[in-house]
Design an enzyme around this catalytic site. Structure first.
Site, PDB file in Angstrom:
ATOM      1  N   GLU A   1     -20.996  28.437 -51.855  1.00 31.69           N
ATOM      2  CA  GLU A   1     -21.097  28.223 -53.301  1.00 31.69           C
ATOM      3  C   GLU A   1     -21.679  26.853 -53.600  1.00 31.69           C
ATOM      4  OE1 GLU A   1     -20.258  27.397 -57.464  1.00 31.69           O
ATOM      5  OE2 GLU A   1     -19.651  26.219 -55.743  1.00 31.69           O
TER       6      GLU A   1
ATOM      7  N   ASP B   1     -15.939  26.772 -49.139  1.00 30.49           N
ATOM      8  CA  ASP B   1     -16.733  25.590 -48.762  1.00 30.49           C
ATOM      9  C   ASP B   1     -16.487  24.469 -49.764  1.00 30.49           C
ATOM     10  OD1 ASP B   1     -18.169  26.994 -50.828  1.00 30.49           O
ATOM     11  OD2 ASP B   1     -20.022  25.966 -50.258  1.00 30.49           O
TER      12      ASP B   1
END
Ligand code: BES
Ligand code: MN
Ligand code: MN
Length: 455
Positions: free
Chosen positions: A153, A88
């Site tokens: 994250e 991400d």
């Protein structure tokens, strides 16, 4: 190893083309409208992991974004690496400040510009290519390899701790390898042996049930913007020390040995100020810039919102004010105890003239290992072989929440070897990764598996 390194050198151009495809997927975990892209990116990673020869590749669903898992366990008796990275990325705003579109990777002056180039897709991809080189050239890796890639994250890894607890049995390893941090400086490779932790809050203040005319009501009704400013201003003294009672109770003081080692690092305050347009450095008195960012906790305001901010002037007493604040933590502070002390202090100093709402958001524990750890030393030798220069040992100010979880839940130490640069613009417009560092990172990763196998 020669065939592996030759293969990497010959395939340089192909790697860039493939990385561009990875970087083209806008896998922004913070924005719900990109949920489909996040999923597509997880699929892309899984397909790529199958292509490079990883086995048992699958997406594991979580209450949030899927974790991508794959392994290659064909080296019985050899150590097992658990590689962790994240697919991400951060949002791209303000978009108008990008010199090329964030999801159309563009190479300029030896840098690859795109959101996620350094944080963390480019660095994950480096390991994919090192694995591919070993598997295509030798039919095997010198170590066993398990890969987990996370899709949350950048929003605090909220589901990852549970994932690790639930899959403890499958995640056993000798060492965790992570490439999600910058090098100390251009041409100065480094190994990071400590990260700060984090605890994040939103503060909402309400002074009245509607905005009010500041002539009719000003002076008689509290202004939440002003109250918020007063509250925030009380959080630090003029020397930069945080005034939350008990805040420093668990802070491990810097060791003389570390201070001495850091003082020898090629840090240049003049260049630091110039690079980032800082008129004068700031921070807790009695500490250097590196000490302040690596070994001291902070209190920061990440965002502020209240009242009239458009063009021109408007005489108004805002009804509400909001701030996002966070604290970076150092060993042995924990998010829970610091959160408790912060909230108690906030309630203590907030005046009765406003309604206060405090919302705790994400966070993570700080982490530190000793740099005479044999895996850290193995990584040092690998980087030296890849970059032609021995690394310096650093700590970092950023946070990767899962690193302390690996230690606590799996009892596995982590090695952080990153090839970003301090001016990589992570989380900012014009994020970039140095192409030579990317290439050196692939070679170092290939050597790393061999160095870890040796011990
Ligand atoms: N890659 C960074 C962490 C990092 C930054 C390590 C700088 C070393 C130096 C990571 O993607 C990140 O941005 N982490 C967040 C964590 C937060 C969302 C819980 C951070 O540090 O703000
Ligand atoms: Mn990252
Ligand atoms: Mn990040």
């Amino acid at each position: 190893m020669d065939n592996v390194i030759d293969f990497i050198n010959v395939n340089r151009e192909r790697y860039l083309a493939e990385l561009k495809a990875f970087l083209a997927i806008p896998s922004i975990s913070a924005l719900p409208q990109h949920a489909g892209d996040v999923r597509r990116c997880a699929d892309w990673c899984a397909d790529e992991m199958r292509r490079i020869g990883m086995q048992n590749v699958k997406l594991v669903d979580t209450p949030g974004n899927p974790v991508v898992y794959g392994d290659w366990l064909g080296a019985p008796g050899a150590p097992t690496i658990l590689f962790y990275g994240h697919y991400d990325v951060q949002p791209v705003d303000p978009l108008e400040l990008w010199q090329s579109p964030p999801f159309e990777a563009t190479i300029r002056d030896g840098e690859i510009y795109a959101r996620g180039s350094a944080d963390d897709k480019g660095q994950v991809f480096m390991h994919f290519k090192a694995i591919e080189a070993h598997l295509t050239q030798n039919g095997k890796l010198p170590v066993n390899m398990k890969i987990i890639l996370e899709g949350e994250e950048e929003v605090g890894s909220v589901n990852l701790d549970n994932f690790i607890r639930e899959h403890k049995g499958e995640l056993g390893a000798d060492v965790v390898v992570i490439s999600d941090s910058p090098m100390f400086a251009r041409g100065v490779p480094s190994i990071c042996y400590g990260l700060r932790g984090l605890v994040y809050f939103q503060i909402d203040l309400r002074g009245s049930n509607t905005d009010l005319h500041s002539g009719s009501f000003g002076g008689a009704v509290a202004n939440p913007a002003f109250v918020l400013a007063q509250i925030l201003a009380q959080m630090k003294d003029r020397g930069g020390r945080i005034r939350i009672p008990g805040f420093y109770d668990e802070v491990v003081e810097l060791q003389e040995e570390e201070r001495k080692a850091w003082a020898t690092l090629p840090y240049n305050e003049k260049a630091y100020k110039k690079d980032f347009g800082i008129p004068k450095v700031f921070g807790e008195s009695g500490f250097t810039t590196l000490e302040r960012t690596w070994a001291r906790p902070t209190f920061e305001v990440n965002g502020l919102l209240s009242g009239f901010t458009g063009e021109g002037a408007k005489t108004v007493l805002p009804a509400v004010a909001m701030a996002k604040v966070s604290m970076r933590l150092v060993p042995n502070q924990t998010p829970d105890t610091i959160a408790e002390r912060f909230e108690a202090h906030l309630r203590d100093i907030a005046p009765k003239t406003v309604e206060l709402k405090v919302t705790r958001m994400h966070g993570g524990k700080p982490w530190m290992t000793s740099y005479d750890n044999p895996f850290v030393q193995a990584a040092g030798r690998a980087i030296e072989r890849g970059f032609g220069r021995a690394p310096v040992f650093t700590r970092e100010g950023g946070s990767i929440p899962v690193v302390s979880t690996f230690q606590e839940e799996l009892g596995v130490p982590s090695v952080l070897f990153g090839v970003g640069l301090p001016d990589e613009n992570a989380h900012a417009p014009n994020e970039k990764l140095d192409v030579a560092n990317f290439h050196g990172g692939i070679i170092s990763s290939a050597f790393l598996y061999e160095e870890i196998a040796k011990r």
